[in-house]
Design a protein around this motif. Sequence first.
Motif, mmCIF file in Angstrom:
data_model
loop_
_atom_site.group_PDB
_atom_site.id
_atom_site.type_symbol
_atom_site.label_atom_id
_atom_site.label_comp_id
_atom_site.label_asym_id
_atom_site.label_seq_id
_atom_site.Cartn_x
_atom_site.Cartn_y
_atom_site.Cartn_z
ATOM 1 N N GLY A 45 0.795 -1.218 0.000
ATOM 2 C CA GLY A 45 0.000 0.000 0.000
ATOM 3 C C GLY A 45 0.828 1.267 0.000
ATOM 4 N N LEU A 46 2.061 1.198 -0.432
ATOM 5 C CA LEU A 46 2.919 2.383 -0.447
ATOM 6 C C LEU A 46 2.669 3.199 -1.703
ATOM 7 C CD1 LEU A 46 6.274 0.801 0.708
ATOM 8 C CD2 LEU A 46 4.559 1.933 2.105
ATOM 9 N N ARG A 47 2.768 4.502 -1.567
ATOM 10 C CA ARG A 47 2.611 5.419 -2.698
ATOM 11 C C ARG A 47 3.653 6.528 -2.567
ATOM 12 N NH1 ARG A 47 -0.100 1.789 -4.145
ATOM 13 N NH2 ARG A 47 -2.296 1.753 -4.656
ATOM 14 N N GLY A 48 3.962 7.149 -3.678
ATOM 15 C CA GLY A 48 4.822 8.323 -3.681
ATOM 16 C C GLY A 48 6.241 8.069 -3.211
ATOM 17 N N ARG A 49 6.653 8.905 -2.251
ATOM 18 C CA ARG A 49 8.034 8.880 -1.785
ATOM 19 C C ARG A 49 8.392 7.551 -1.117
ATOM 20 N NH1 ARG A 49 10.296 14.079 1.019
ATOM 21 N NH2 ARG A 49 10.003 14.694 -1.132
ATOM 22 N N GLU A 50 7.462 6.988 -0.345
ATOM 23 C CA GLU A 50 7.750 5.707 0.326
ATOM 24 C C GLU A 50 7.991 4.594 -0.688
ATOM 25 O OE1 GLU A 50 4.628 7.096 1.255
ATOM 26 O OE2 GLU A 50 5.206 8.070 3.130
ATOM 27 N N LEU A 51 7.187 4.592 -1.758
ATOM 28 C CA LEU A 51 7.355 3.576 -2.798
ATOM 29 C C LEU A 51 8.706 3.729 -3.488
ATOM 30 C CD1 LEU A 51 6.188 1.239 -4.463
ATOM 31 C CD2 LEU A 51 5.167 2.951 -5.971
ATOM 32 N N LEU A 52 9.092 4.953 -3.801
ATOM 33 C CA LEU A 52 10.380 5.170 -4.468
ATOM 34 C C LEU A 52 11.553 4.817 -3.563
ATOM 35 C CD1 LEU A 52 9.745 8.455 -6.462
ATOM 36 C CD2 LEU A 52 9.870 6.123 -7.320
ATOM 37 N N THR A 53 11.414 5.096 -2.270
ATOM 38 C CA THR A 53 12.483 4.735 -1.332
ATOM 39 C C THR A 53 12.642 3.226 -1.255
ATOM 40 O OG1 THR A 53 12.042 6.717 -0.042
ATOM 41 C CG2 THR A 53 13.291 4.970 1.038
ATOM 42 N N LEU A 54 11.519 2.523 -1.118
ATOM 43 C CA LEU A 54 11.564 1.057 -1.073
ATOM 44 C C LEU A 54 12.108 0.494 -2.384
ATOM 45 C CD1 LEU A 54 10.680 -1.610 0.479
ATOM 46 C CD2 LEU A 54 8.708 -1.521 -1.043
ATOM 47 N N LEU A 55 11.677 1.069 -3.490
ATOM 48 C CA LEU A 55 12.122 0.599 -4.800
ATOM 49 C C LEU A 55 13.629 0.784 -4.970
ATOM 50 C CD1 LEU A 55 11.217 -0.525 -7.530
ATOM 51 C CD2 LEU A 55 10.821 1.811 -8.263
ATOM 52 N N GLY A 56 14.163 1.929 -4.566
ATOM 53 C CA GLY A 56 15.600 2.169 -4.677
ATOM 54 C C GLY A 56 16.414 1.216 -3.821
ATOM 55 N N LYS A 57 15.967 1.003 -2.583
ATOM 56 C CA LYS A 57 16.677 0.072 -1.702
ATOM 57 C C LYS A 57 16.654 -1.348 -2.257
ATOM 58 C CE LYS A 57 15.867 2.497 2.643
ATOM 59 N NZ LYS A 57 15.188 2.440 3.945
ATOM 60 N N THR A 58 15.488 -1.766 -2.732
ATOM 61 C CA THR A 58 15.370 -3.121 -3.268
ATOM 62 C C THR A 58 16.235 -3.309 -4.502
ATOM 63 O OG1 THR A 58 13.092 -3.196 -2.458
ATOM 64 C CG2 THR A 58 13.716 -4.846 -4.071
ATOM 65 N N MET A 59 16.257 -2.309 -5.366
ATOM 66 C CA MET A 59 17.064 -2.412 -6.583
ATOM 67 C C MET A 59 18.550 -2.485 -6.262
ATOM 68 S SD MET A 59 14.980 0.232 -9.021
ATOM 69 C CE MET A 59 16.151 0.210 -10.354
ATOM 70 N N LEU A 60 19.017 -1.671 -5.329
ATOM 71 C CA LEU A 60 20.444 -1.707 -4.982
ATOM 72 C C LEU A 60 20.822 -3.006 -4.274
ATOM 73 C CD1 LEU A 60 21.150 1.955 -3.877
ATOM 74 C CD2 LEU A 60 21.904 0.790 -5.942
ATOM 75 N N GLN A 61 19.953 -3.501 -3.411
ATOM 76 C CA GLN A 61 20.265 -4.748 -2.702
ATOM 77 C C GLN A 61 20.323 -5.929 -3.658
ATOM 78 O OE1 GLN A 61 17.249 -4.974 0.299
ATOM 79 N NE2 GLN A 61 18.405 -3.755 1.759
ATOM 80 N N THR A 62 19.322 -6.060 -4.524
ATOM 81 C CA THR A 62 19.347 -7.198 -5.448
ATOM 82 C C THR A 62 20.446 -7.044 -6.491
ATOM 83 O OG1 THR A 62 17.614 -6.175 -6.792
ATOM 84 C CG2 THR A 62 16.920 -7.786 -5.144
ATOM 85 N N GLY A 63 20.704 -5.798 -6.918
ATOM 86 C CA GLY A 63 21.796 -5.575 -7.870
ATOM 87 C C GLY A 63 23.137 -5.942 -7.277
ATOM 88 N N GLY A 64 23.371 -5.546 -6.040
ATOM 89 C CA GLY A 64 24.623 -5.894 -5.373
ATOM 90 C C GLY A 64 24.773 -7.386 -5.167
ATOM 91 N N THR A 65 23.683 -8.034 -4.769
ATOM 92 C CA THR A 65 23.734 -9.482 -4.529
ATOM 93 C C THR A 65 24.011 -10.244 -5.817
ATOM 94 O OG1 THR A 65 22.189 -9.243 -2.694
ATOM 95 C CG2 THR A 65 22.456 -11.440 -3.608
ATOM 96 N N PHE A 66 23.254 -9.937 -6.860
ATOM 97 C CA PHE A 66 23.471 -10.613 -8.138
ATOM 98 C C PHE A 66 24.871 -10.318 -8.671
ATOM 99 C CE2 PHE A 66 19.078 -11.530 -8.096
ATOM 100 C CZ PHE A 66 18.775 -12.372 -9.138
ATOM 101 N N GLY A 67 25.322 -9.078 -8.523
ATOM 102 C CA GLY A 67 26.649 -8.716 -9.013
ATOM 103 C C GLY A 67 27.758 -9.484 -8.326
ATOM 104 N N VAL A 68 27.643 -9.635 -6.998
ATOM 105 C CA VAL A 68 28.666 -10.377 -6.255
ATOM 106 C C VAL A 68 28.685 -11.840 -6.681
ATOM 107 C CG1 VAL A 68 29.241 -11.265 -3.959
ATOM 108 C CG2 VAL A 68 28.752 -8.852 -4.263
ATOM 109 N N PHE A 69 27.516 -12.444 -6.790
ATOM 110 C CA PHE A 69 27.487 -13.860 -7.146
ATOM 111 C C PHE A 69 27.933 -14.104 -8.583
ATOM 112 C CE2 PHE A 69 24.559 -14.258 -3.457
ATOM 113 C CZ PHE A 69 25.359 -15.133 -2.744
ATOM 114 N N MET A 70 27.606 -13.196 -9.487
ATOM 115 C CA MET A 70 28.078 -13.349 -10.860
ATOM 116 C C MET A 70 29.588 -13.135 -10.948
ATOM 117 S SD MET A 70 25.902 -14.185 -13.267
ATOM 118 C CE MET A 70 26.510 -13.436 -14.744
ATOM 119 N N ALA A 71 30.129 -12.219 -10.150
ATOM 120 C CA ALA A 71 31.570 -12.005 -10.142
ATOM 121 C C ALA A 71 32.287 -13.242 -9.593
ATOM 122 C CB ALA A 71 31.924 -10.784 -9.305
ATOM 123 N N ILE A 72 31.735 -13.834 -8.548
ATOM 124 C CA ILE A 72 32.333 -15.051 -7.979
ATOM 125 C C ILE A 72 32.270 -16.184 -8.998
ATOM 126 C CG2 ILE A 72 32.021 -16.844 -6.233
ATOM 127 C CD1 ILE A 72 31.127 -14.583 -4.326
#
Length: 79
Positions: A45-72
């Motif tokens: 039920g998030l909208r606006g700024r809360e949704l964008l904050t959650l979206l940014g955090k999720t994107m960076l976390q999954t990007g970092g995780t996938f990047g580390v495992f692909m590098a390994i």
Amino acid sequence: MPPVQHGYSRGPSCFERIKYGAMIGFAVGISTGAIFGTFGGIRYGLRGRELLTLLGKTMLQTGGTFGVFMAIGSGIRCS
């Protein structure tokens, strides 16, 4: 006239393979995080700024995780 060599004569080095693997993994993780973060935020039920904050955090976390495992994985295949 000697033949002209373009690019790598023996292929990319081990460091470059690890770097490329990390970049590809980060790109895949960013796109996956965008999809799951958007659906998760809307479900909560998030909208606006809360949704964008959650979206940014999720994107960076999954990007970092996938990047580390692909590098390994690229480093393991490199040796």
